[in-house]
Structure formats: structure tokens, C-alpha cells
Write a protein that holds these residues in place. Sequence first.
Motif, short mmCIF file in Angstrom:
data_model
loop_
_atom_site.label_atom_id
_atom_site.label_comp_id
_atom_site.label_asym_id
_atom_site.label_seq_id
_atom_site.Cartn_x
_atom_site.Cartn_y
_atom_site.Cartn_z
N ALA A 52 0.84 -1.24 0.19
CA ALA A 52 0.08 -0.05 -0.05
C ALA A 52 0.87 1.33 -0.02
CB ALA A 52 -1.00 -0.01 1.28
N GLY A 53 0.33 2.24 -0.60
CA GLY A 53 1.03 3.60 -0.42
C GLY A 53 -0.13 4.80 -0.92
N ASN A 54 0.34 5.89 -0.83
CA ASN A 54 -0.13 7.01 -1.26
C ASN A 54 0.12 7.54 -2.60
OD1 ASN A 54 -2.12 7.29 0.89
ND2 ASN A 54 -0.25 8.08 2.18
N ASP A 55 1.52 7.43 -2.87
CA ASP A 55 1.79 7.74 -4.38
C ASP A 55 2.24 6.90 -5.34
OD1 ASP A 55 1.89 10.58 -3.11
OD2 ASP A 55 3.74 9.90 -1.98
N LEU A 56 2.19 7.34 -6.52
CA LEU A 56 2.48 6.26 -7.55
C LEU A 56 3.90 6.68 -8.16
CD1 LEU A 56 -1.14 6.07 -9.53
CD2 LEU A 56 -0.17 4.66 -7.58
N ASP A 57 4.42 5.71 -8.90
CA ASP A 57 5.71 6.26 -9.45
C ASP A 57 5.41 6.84 -10.88
OD1 ASP A 57 5.06 3.99 -11.38
OD2 ASP A 57 6.55 2.69 -10.56
N ALA A 58 6.60 7.02 -11.54
CA ALA A 58 6.61 7.83 -12.87
C ALA A 58 5.95 7.11 -13.75
CB ALA A 58 7.86 8.04 -13.28
N ALA A 59 5.72 5.83 -13.89
CA ALA A 59 4.79 5.01 -14.67
C ALA A 59 3.25 4.72 -14.26
CB ALA A 59 5.49 3.49 -14.89
#
Length: 148
Positions: A52-59
Motif C-alpha cells: 500500500a501507499g499514497n503515491d504512484l511512480d513515474a509509470a
Amino acid sequence: MIQQIYPSVVHPFCYELNKDLQFAAAHYVPSDAAGKCSRVHGHTYFVNVTIAGNDLDAAGFLVNFSEIKKLIHDCFDHSLLNDHHAYFKDEDPERFPTSEVLARTVYEIIQAYLDRSENKPRCLQVFLRETPTSYVVYLPRAGDSYGI
């Protein structure tokens, strides 16, 4: 892949990813208390990982599913777990390749990978099924991985 409903992890993150995978591996538990399991034998392990997390990566990914598979499947599939000396030790009961230790090891491998990513997702749970009737759930200690 086995269709399974996994235990849910309550968390404060806005994204949750679950990845199912399986691998075939042999092991032995180097303890007289393990009975028949002290002899080399094999399993088809089924694993579910919750990230889980709050931020997505560059893709636009929380984490790429294929990276999780590479980390675990490519490492352990068709191997003798006891031969993975970086993870398992015949002299240390905390590092015997039991289902409990294997689930914790899967967590450690995945979390180390996630710690190197820009968006810093967290591995919240590893569900590991050793047989159709036996499984383990590994949850990191509160405060160790949630970052809250």
C-alpha cells in the motif's frame, strides 16, 4: 492460481495492491522437533503480498506487479530453500526455512526493494500457503513499516 480471500489489513493509505504468485521449492527444517519435516521434501507455495501507499511512480504504478514476481519467484522457484544462505541458516532457528520464516523473508525481500523506490510504498502483509490446509500470515510489527 488458487482463488482465495485473504485477510484484510486496515491501513491509512489510498492505494492497495495485492499480488498472487506461486513457486515450487524443497526444504527441510533442521530440528529434531520438526519430525518428518526434518527430511528434504517439497511444496508448491502460494503467496499473496499486500502493498500500500499514497503515491504512484513515474509509470503510474504503486509498484509494477512483474517486479514483485521477479523478486520472489525467480529467486526461490525450483530450488532448495536451505541453499539460500543469505536468507536461511541451518544453525539459527530464527532462520530455519519454516513457513513462518519464509513468509517473513518474502516480506524482507519485498520491503528492501520498496525502500529503494521513489514513491516508498509499504509491504503490509504476506500470506503464504504451504499446503491446501496450512498457511501463515506475516504482518510487520506496528511502527516498523507503516510509517505512521
